[in-house]
Design a protein around this motif. Structure first.
Motif, mmCIF file in Angstrom:
data_model
loop_
_atom_site.group_PDB
_atom_site.id
_atom_site.type_symbol
_atom_site.label_atom_id
_atom_site.label_comp_id
_atom_site.label_asym_id
_atom_site.label_seq_id
_atom_site.Cartn_x
_atom_site.Cartn_y
_atom_site.Cartn_z
ATOM 1 N N SER A 1 -7.235 6.093 -8.404
ATOM 2 C CA SER A 1 -6.587 5.178 -7.463
ATOM 3 C C SER A 1 -6.304 5.879 -6.139
ATOM 4 O O SER A 1 -6.380 5.273 -5.076
ATOM 5 N N LEU B 1 -6.782 -2.530 -8.107
ATOM 6 C CA LEU B 1 -6.363 -1.734 -6.955
ATOM 7 C C LEU B 1 -6.170 -2.636 -5.744
ATOM 8 O O LEU B 1 -5.147 -2.549 -5.046
ATOM 9 N N MET C 1 0.834 -1.206 0.000
ATOM 10 C CA MET C 1 0.000 0.000 0.000
ATOM 11 C C MET C 1 0.865 1.251 0.000
ATOM 12 O O MET C 1 0.572 2.230 -0.701
ATOM 13 N N ILE D 1 -2.516 -4.026 -3.556
ATOM 14 C CA ILE D 1 -2.191 -3.739 -2.156
ATOM 15 C C ILE D 1 -2.310 -4.987 -1.284
ATOM 16 O O ILE D 1 -2.254 -4.899 -0.058
ATOM 17 N N LEU E 1 -7.497 4.550 -2.621
ATOM 18 C CA LEU E 1 -6.524 4.309 -1.552
ATOM 19 C C LEU E 1 -6.867 5.104 -0.301
ATOM 20 O O LEU E 1 -6.646 4.630 0.824
ATOM 21 N N THR F 1 2.124 1.792 -3.456
ATOM 22 C CA THR F 1 1.046 2.213 -4.347
ATOM 23 C C THR F 1 0.654 3.662 -4.095
ATOM 24 O O THR F 1 0.395 4.428 -5.030
ATOM 25 N N VAL F 2 0.606 4.048 -2.819
ATOM 26 C CA VAL F 2 0.293 5.437 -2.471
ATOM 27 C C VAL F 2 1.350 6.373 -3.044
ATOM 28 O O VAL F 2 1.041 7.441 -3.609
#
Length: 1006
Positions: A335, A371, A319, A375, A339, A322-323
């Protein structure tokens, strides 16, 4: 209201059905329009207020909405305002979750949506002055900047603007939820459990305590608890567990029946009982029922843990990455909105479960399944103690909680995998698995299916390419994939004895399929087909010109091509897969990829006799894989040596990382490679004529998700002929006690003599592995308490053509309309389900009956069942996953329609098991499978004493010998569609009008 949508900004509200829409205009006018007219109307106004924007767009025939979606989706606002709560993603489901009464909900059309929006914004406003309000404000600012349609309204409800004071929680910190999660702490290992027994009387007494004095008395439930207690007796001989097979009819109350002795044994002995299910539905149902045993949520959390595989949980490291990537893109980002909502949920979730937990199952529909996949730990790249979020990890937390829990609710796949890993790792397995001594297998009729999956091997393009990616990481493409070198990193750097085998392993990994392998295989098959055609034409011409008898035996086109490796296939795995695919294409009647064939599982053939070119290619790949295995094995050995030699230098976190690294290499790489080498070395061994094989080997060509048209995966598959042998050896024999229970353990074929009863039990023992244990299993059978003769009817429609989709859809329409909804339609093929849905959806919607369908609506099964349960007059179409494990009591399910007899799929696996495991009666083997599936389907219908329902089979070819699948007392009548529709309507609606027994029940067919 503390917050509401401004009247001046009031958007239109829209509810889309199949072919029609309910539209509330900004002027407050409620319209009923066709989908086409609704699309035209929407062009005049701002983005609409909806529930489930992607589904709404699909029903309007619009292309997928962009991310972030410009529409005001109330589901997004629900997740933001009430994280950690789930509900059916419909207008009615949302209204019920917000506690509106039925009179206000009414028909749940578009005019209700503004009120639901106001209620949710009011919930947001009430949190303004709380710590949660500070987090919400920071997240809302971030989401507003990313283009969230609700951003302005939410910020107004929170009384803040698009910028925050310096002393407040900032957006960049709010989304980094991993910084705020609590840390777990290790505790001393739990001692081994004692061996105090639980008597039948003890189990009955505990059951009474759980139920309380005012509970409904269920006939047989106490008897079931008493029988189940035998699985908790002290073991007398090593390798000889107490095994109980307990068949409990629907409604017996078997969950609390086995929870009673299981929980009592755990308390008395300080041990853990693992309760295993086949479906996620039942996992959550059991967890909910345990509220009877532990009413206090905090106490229940201490005593009960729900376990799944790592891939189901939120990975905080993934995560974070990805953030960071989403933040770097800047500006509008769907996204980033998703998130932010995940961060909101992660702060309140009970266990971090992304699939079937307290994150709504429809979340992935809103923001894309990719998505959630990104994560979760779906790539198996966990770096354990090296992860900066290790002590906040949801997976590690659940593992530690499970060590001290009384009851762990898991699934068959995880339980069997853990047992297999423990057998492979032995004393070096570590304590992650917490191998239990007592098991309960609910949905026990699926034990053989689960074992078949758990103990099979597959050498395919996707599996081998996945291992290469796991070892090498990203190779040029944009990817966050972490290779083995990056994961071990500081554990091996500076240690030549570790660096050398690691580098050797990475070099050997290049023998596995490289990126782009699927396209290269498709091109190679296409080229081979063209070349063979050309060679065959030339050979035929030359042969025709030869004098005499030579014209009778032309040379083989494939022989003329020769076995030379195609330069376009760069490694031994791709070359072998190419040859296996050629063999499958040559021996199959299905359309080849080059001819446009793409049906999943369309091409399958026996491995033997093996094509000549395959054997040298297999030997070459086996040598390459041996080099990979040798390097990995050396790496593992030297990591273990470092644990022993550097004891004084290694801190506990590093030791744990080394142990986890060793465990992961063995499980994800070595076990897989060893299995592949074993398969490849046995290719040349001739089959022993007349002997019963231990394994079934075959080749399969599949079109997998994500592959382009014309591309297929090809694989060499090995299954145990009898997968209950490894189940009994690896899991059952080391255990002390096992309870296997289901409503459908035994096959009922209508005969009631003692010989037939024994045959049914022996077949059940064979399917559950009990026949492979030293001592016989204890058998118990508890009848259902329901009055099926009064509560149910069953029909076979005898005038529907077998392969006429139009007639089939017409039959479903007629039956669903006659029942007024509440119908579950079951199919044996996805293609027929989709074809029927296409013809059925609009007529049902026009009659006020919403229709939902698996493989059509883009929602997960649990969400579809939740919708079906909440909408009393809706209908649902599904396949195998809806046939069992689904619990829908009451009027929401009053009709089950099965399109045809659920015969077993006639594939190679079934052919071999039918031949070798049927004891000389292959027809009876097929019948038994079909009867058990019919019993499971019928079992969805009557779930409580007040239920009333009808079962309809739309297959006029159904043999009478299968009808013993239905419970005793169920009358089965063959009739035309018109008569069946009339009689089921009279039976169902007569009951609603206070009448009973309409029409009178005819005798059951023999």
């Amino acid at each position: 209201m503390a917050a509401s949508l401004s009247p001046s900004d009031m958007p239109p509200a829209l509810v889309a059905h199949h072919g029609s829409c309910s539209l509330l205009t900004p002027d407050g006018e409620l319209l009923t329009l066709s989908s086409e007219d609704a699309v035209l109307e929407l062009r005049q106004w701002p983005a609409p207020l909806v529930v489930h924007a992607p589904l709404t767009a699909r029903r309007l025939g619009l292309p997928p909405l962009p991310q972030p979606t410009p529409w005001l989706d109330l589901l997004e606002l629900f997740v933001f305002a009430l994280p950690g709560r789930t509900m059916p993603p419909t207008v009615r489901g949302l209204a019920q979750a917000l506690e509106l009464d039925d009179n206000r909900i009414g028909s749940a059309e578009a005019d209700l949506l503004p009120e639901l929006a106001d209620i949710l914004l009011d919930r947001v406003a009430t949190l303004r002055a709380t710590p949660a309000g500070e987090e919400m404000a920071a997240l809302a600012v971030r989401m507003e900047h990313a283009g969230w349609a609700w951003g302005r309204s939410v910020l107004a409800a929170l009384g803040t603007g698009t910028s925050l004071p310096p002393e407040a929680l900032q957006p960049g910190d709010a989304i980094r939820v991993w910084r705020r999660l609590p840390k777990w702490e290790d505790a001393a290992p739990r001692p081994p459990p004692a061996n105090h027994p639980v008597s039948a009387a003890d189990a009955r007494r505990r059951l009474g305590e759980i139920l309380g004095p005012d509970a409904e008395t269920r006939v047989g439930q106490a008897d079931f608890a008493g029988a189940a207690s035998a699985a908790f007796a002290p073991r007398l001989v090593r390798g000889d567990p107490h095994m109980v097979l307990a068949e409990a009819g629907t409604g017996t109350g078997k969950t609390l029946g086995y929870v009673a002795p299981a929980s009592l044994w755990a308390e008395r002995n300080g041990g853990t009982v693992w309760i295993s299910t086949y479906t996620r539905h039942l996992q959550r149902q059991i967890e909910a029922e345990l509220g009877r045993l532990y009413p206090d949520a905090a106490e229940r959390r201490r005593h009960v843990v729900l376990r799944k595989g790592r891939e189901n949980y939120l990975c905080l490291l993934n995560m974070e990455e990805t953030v960071n990537i989403a933040g770097a893109r800047g500006a509008a980002s769907g996204s980033l909105i998703g998130l932010s909502l995940v961060a909101r949920w992660a702060g309140v979730t009970a266990d971090g479960d992304l699939t079937g937990g307290d994150l709504p199952g429809w979340f992935g529909d809103l923001f894309g399944r990719g998505l959630l996949a990104g994560i979760a730990d779906r790539r198996g790249e966990c770096i354990h103690g090296a992860c900066p979020h290790y002590q906040r990890c949801f997976v590690e937390h659940s593992i530690r909680r499970a060590r001290d829990a009384d009851l762990v609710i898991a699934n068959h796949a995880l339980v069997m995998s853990q047992a297999a890993w423990h057998a492979m790792d032995g004393d070096e397995a570590g304590d992650e698995d917490n191998i239990p001594t007592r098991y309960v297998f609910d949905e026990g009729h699926h034990v053989m299916d689960a074992a078949d999956s758990a103990f099979s091997a597959e050498l395919s393009g996707l599996e081998a390419a996945e291992l290469r990616r796991w070892l090498l990481g990203a190779e040029g493409a944009r990817s966050r994939a972490r290779g083995l070198k990056r994961r071990l990193d500081d554990l091996v750097v500076g240690y030549p004895r570790l660096e050398a085998p690691l580098e050797a392993a990475l070099q050997a990994a290049h023998a596995l399929p490289a990126p782009g392998w699927s396209g290269r295989l498709a091109d190679a098959w296409h080229s081979t087909t063209e070349a063979v055609t050309d060679v065959a034409t030339e050979a035929a011409t030359e042969t025709a010109e030869m004098p005499g008898d030579h014209a009778a035996s032309p040379p083989s086109p494939l022989a003329l091509l020769g076995p030379t490796n195609d330069a376009a296939l760069p490694n031994p795995t791709e070359w072998l897969l190419h040859l296996l695919g050629q063999q499958a294409l040559a021996r199959s009647t299905a359309r080849a990829p080059a001819e446009g064939g793409h049906r999943p599982g369309a091409i399958e053939c026996d491995l033997h006799p093996v094509a000549d070119a395959v054997l040298p290619a297999a030997a070459g790949l086996a040598r390459a894989l041996d080099r990979l295995a040798a390097a990995l094995r050396t790496l593992v050995d030297r990591l273990l040596e470092r644990l022993e030699d550097d004891t004084a230098e290694l801190d506990s976190a590093t030791r744990e990382r080394v142990e986890a690294g060793v465990r992961t290499i063995r499980r994800r790489a070595l076990s897989r490679v060893d299995g592949w080498v074993s398969m490849l070395r046995s290719l040349g061994a001739p089959a022993d004529e007349g002997a019963t094989p231990q394994h079934i080997d075959f080749i399969r060509l599949d079109r997998r998700e994500g592959q382009r048209a014309g591309e297929h995966d090809v694989g060499l598959h090995r299954h145990w002929l009898d997968p209950t042998i490894p189940f009994a050896t690896v899991l059952a024999a080391p255990a002390h006690g096992i309870l296997v229970t289901s409503a459908t353990l035994r096959d009922e074929n209508g005969r009631t003599d003692g010989e037939e009863t024994e045959r049914a039990w022996e077949a059940a023992e064979a399917r559950t592995g009990a026949s492979h244990l030293p001592s016989p299993a204890l058998r118990a059978s508890l009848a259902s308490p329901f009055d099926y003769q009064r509560q149910s009817r069953a029909f076979i429609v005898n005038d529907i053509p077998h392969d006429d989709i139009g007639a089939l859809a017409g039959a479903y329409r007629t039956l669903f309309l006659a029942a007024g909804g509440g119908g579950l339609g079951l199919f044996t093929a996805i293609s027929r389900l989709r074809a029927v849905h296409q013809r059925l959806s609009q007529p049902l919607e026009e009659a006020g009956i919403p229709l939902y369908a698996q493989h059509v609506d883009g929602m997960d099964n649990a969400t579809l069942v939740d919708i079906f349960r909440s909408e009393a007059n809706s209908c649902l179409l599904g396949t195998d996953a809806m046939r069992d494990g689904v619990d829908v009591p009451g009027r929401s399910l009053r009709l089950v329609v099965f399109e045809r007899v659920p015969w077993p799929r006639p594939d190679i696996l079934h052919r071999e098991r039918r031949l070798h495991l049927s004891h000389g009666a292959p027809g009876a083997y097929d019948d038994r499978i079909a009867r058990l599936r019919l019993r499971q389907a019928f079992g969805r219908l009557i779930r409580s004493g007040g239920d009333r329902g009808v079962f309809v089979l739309l297959d006029r070819r159904a043999p009478s010998r299968l009808l013993s699948a239905f419970p005793e007392g169920v009358a089965v009548r063959r009739a035309g569609l018109r008569d069946v529709a009339r009689d089921l309507a009279a039976f169902l609606h007569g009951h609603e009008n206070g009448e009973d027994g309409i029409p009178s029940s005819p005798p059951a067919l023999s």
